[in-house]
Design a protein around this motif. Structure first.
Motif, PDB file in Angstrom:
ATOM      1  N   GLY A 242      30.804 -15.503 -12.367  1.00  0.00           N
ATOM      2  CA  GLY A 242      31.940 -15.027 -11.581  1.00  0.00           C
ATOM      3  C   GLY A 242      31.640 -15.003 -10.095  1.00  0.00           C
ATOM      4  N   GLN A 245      31.895 -18.504  -8.742  1.00  0.00           N
ATOM      5  CA  GLN A 245      33.289 -18.957  -8.730  1.00  0.00           C
ATOM      6  C   GLN A 245      34.048 -18.385  -7.530  1.00  0.00           C
ATOM      7  N   ILE A 246      33.815 -17.119  -7.213  1.00  0.00           N
ATOM      8  CA  ILE A 246      34.501 -16.499  -6.078  1.00  0.00           C
ATOM      9  C   ILE A 246      34.124 -17.210  -4.785  1.00  0.00           C
ATOM     10  N   SER A 249      35.822 -20.505  -4.570  1.00  0.00           N
ATOM     11  CA  SER A 249      37.276 -20.402  -4.427  1.00  0.00           C
ATOM     12  C   SER A 249      37.706 -20.156  -2.982  1.00  0.00           C
ATOM     13  N   THR A 315      36.950 -13.300   2.974  1.00  0.00           N
ATOM     14  CA  THR A 315      38.034 -13.316   2.000  1.00  0.00           C
ATOM     15  C   THR A 315      39.211 -12.451   2.440  1.00  0.00           C
ATOM     16  N   THR A 330      41.415 -17.385  -5.658  1.00  0.00           N
ATOM     17  CA  THR A 330      40.361 -16.421  -5.335  1.00  0.00           C
ATOM     18  C   THR A 330      40.409 -15.221  -6.265  1.00  0.00           C
ATOM     19  N   MET A 331      41.619 -14.660  -6.425  1.00  0.00           N
ATOM     20  CA  MET A 331      41.763 -13.501  -7.293  1.00  0.00           C
ATOM     21  C   MET A 331      41.498 -13.865  -8.742  1.00  0.00           C
ATOM     22  N   ALA A 333      39.560 -16.228  -9.872  1.00  0.00           N
ATOM     23  CA  ALA A 333      38.131 -16.463 -10.081  1.00  0.00           C
ATOM     24  C   ALA A 333      37.368 -15.162 -10.180  1.00  0.00           C
ATOM     25  N   GLY A 334      37.727 -14.180  -9.352  1.00  0.00           N
ATOM     26  CA  GLY A 334      36.983 -12.931  -9.324  1.00  0.00           C
ATOM     27  C   GLY A 334      37.380 -11.956 -10.411  1.00  0.00           C
TER      28      GLY A 334
END
Length: 406
Positions: A242, A245-246, A249, A315, A330-331, A333-334
């Motif tokens: 995670g 990924q963030i 993103s 971010t 973004t959201m 991914a997180g």
């Protein structure tokens, strides 16, 4: 007697004004036209010098560009009533923005994994002022493929352990971010298993990351509260996958690396200077504890603080928050990999995120838990006097004056 309809004659126009006065010669009659007031009339026939007596839109004896017809003033172009249409457009835009915002809220809220029940934590300290978050980075490989584990240099260990731990205090005195080295020598107090319900009555002296390994998030919270006296209000945890990924993103995170770093264990390989790290590079940077970190675990916690604050700073910007093409990825991914406590709201999560941004911008303080020296098994001993002063200042929501020397 004048027999012309509307008072017309050869020498006068319809208002009785002599034609000759305007230099218009008399014309011969011919043809038909509607007369004054809608009565039948005649016109004298086509002539280049003909003047009907009507002006061309100029107002004599007045101002402006409005003319007059038989019944009063007229406009060359009818006025448009724009008020109602403008209001309709504005109201429509407001409705669209509200609908988008509400939809985003409920979509994001449904993504949160509220899996940690802080209500079962035993013998909790009294709450102080402000809000305390326990932020944890775990080495969870959940959802990662074999290739991803290889690419990210995570290994294939089962289960999950704490890779980083921080207390973020948010209050009127400004945010304070305190890293808790995972090698901290602490006391794990008696506890009841979160899943088994079995009570463990013995006290343990061991490293801090052993608490999470034994019974997960709730025992970690219990241990942190027992050793600091601070009540943890919210819990947030993210795994390796995670985290990467963030970072990807948001298009990577810019960091200024103070020296060359090369570490085969974490995969870190950086040259000194400013550069943008992608997800893979970011993960290797925050996990590295063998090169360029000074005091190993302590140096690594400083790197973790710098990076997380920089990530939050990048971010939480209008270009991300107001752009759905960046906000949703973004959201998504997180939030898919973010584990939080059951009482965590999006508002609380946002407050945590923006406080991290404030720390990076210099409006807050970041530090390690004060350390007095080494302890058994290669661990680190907290400076008890400084820790007590620090936690008391946080409890009272005061400006933190305590410093960590290492």
């Amino acid at each position: 007697m004048n027999d012309w309809p509307g008072g017309w004659n050869d020498s006068h126009d319809r208002y009785g004004s002599p034609r000759a006065h305007r230099g218009v010669p008399p014309q011969s009659r011919g043809g038909y036209e509607p007369g004054y007031g809608g009565q039948p009339g005649y016109y004298d026939g086509p002539s280049a010098d003909y003047d009907s007596g009507y002006n061309t839109g100029q107002v004599y004896g007045g101002s402006g560009d409005r003319g007059y017809d038989d019944y009063g003033p007229y406009d060359d172009v009818p006025r448009r009533r724009r008020g109602p249409r403008f209001k309709t457009v504005v109201i429509s835009l407001v409705v669209i923005v509200l609908a988008w915002g509400i939809g985003t809220y409920f979509w994001a809220d449904s993504k949160l994994r509220r899996e940690v029940d802080l209500s079962i934590v035993e013998k909790r300290p009294e709450a102080g002022q402000g809000t305390n978050y326990l932020i944890v980075g775990s080495d969870s490989r959940e959802g990662m493929t074999a290739q991803q584990k290889k690419d990210l240099h995570t290994g294939s260990a089962e289960g999950k352990r704490t890779d980083s731990m921080m207390i973020l205090h948010v209050g009127s005195g400004g945010p304070t971010l305190v890293s808790l080295p995972r090698d901290s020598w602490v006391t794990i107090p008696p506890f009841t298993g979160s899943e088994s319900g079995k009570h463990f009555d013995r006290t343990q002296q061991t490293k801090l990351n052993a608490a999470y390994a034994q019974d997960g998030a709730t025992l970690l919270v219990r241990t942190v509260e027992h050793n600091t006296g601070l009540k943890i209000d919210h819990y947030a945890e993210i795994g390796f996958g995670g985290f990467a990924q963030i970072v990807d993103s948001v298009g990577g995170v810019e960091m200024n690396i103070p020296q060359d770093i090369k570490d085969k264990n974490s995969g870190a390989d950086f040259k000194k200077g400013k550069q943008t790290l992608d997800g893979k590079q970011a993960l290797s940077f925050v996990r590295n504890r063998h090169a360029g970190t000074g005091d190993s675990d302590l140096g690594r916690t400083k790197n973790q603080q710098k990076f997380l604050a920089a990530l939050a700073n990048q971010t939480a910007t209008p270009s991300t928050v107001l752009n759905p093409f960046r906000l949703y990825p973004t959201m998504g991914a997180g939030l898919d990999t973010l584990v939080v406590d059951k009482d965590m709201s999006l508002w609380s999560l946002g407050s945590m995120f923006f406080a991290m941004k404030d720390v990076n911008s210099g409006q807050g303080k970041r530090m390690n838990m004060p350390i007095s020296g080494p302890a058994p098994a290669g661990s680190l001993q907290w400076d008890k006097a400084k820790v007590q002063q620090l936690t008391q200042q946080l409890k009272n929501d005061e400006q933190v004056t305590v410093t960590s020397t290492r």
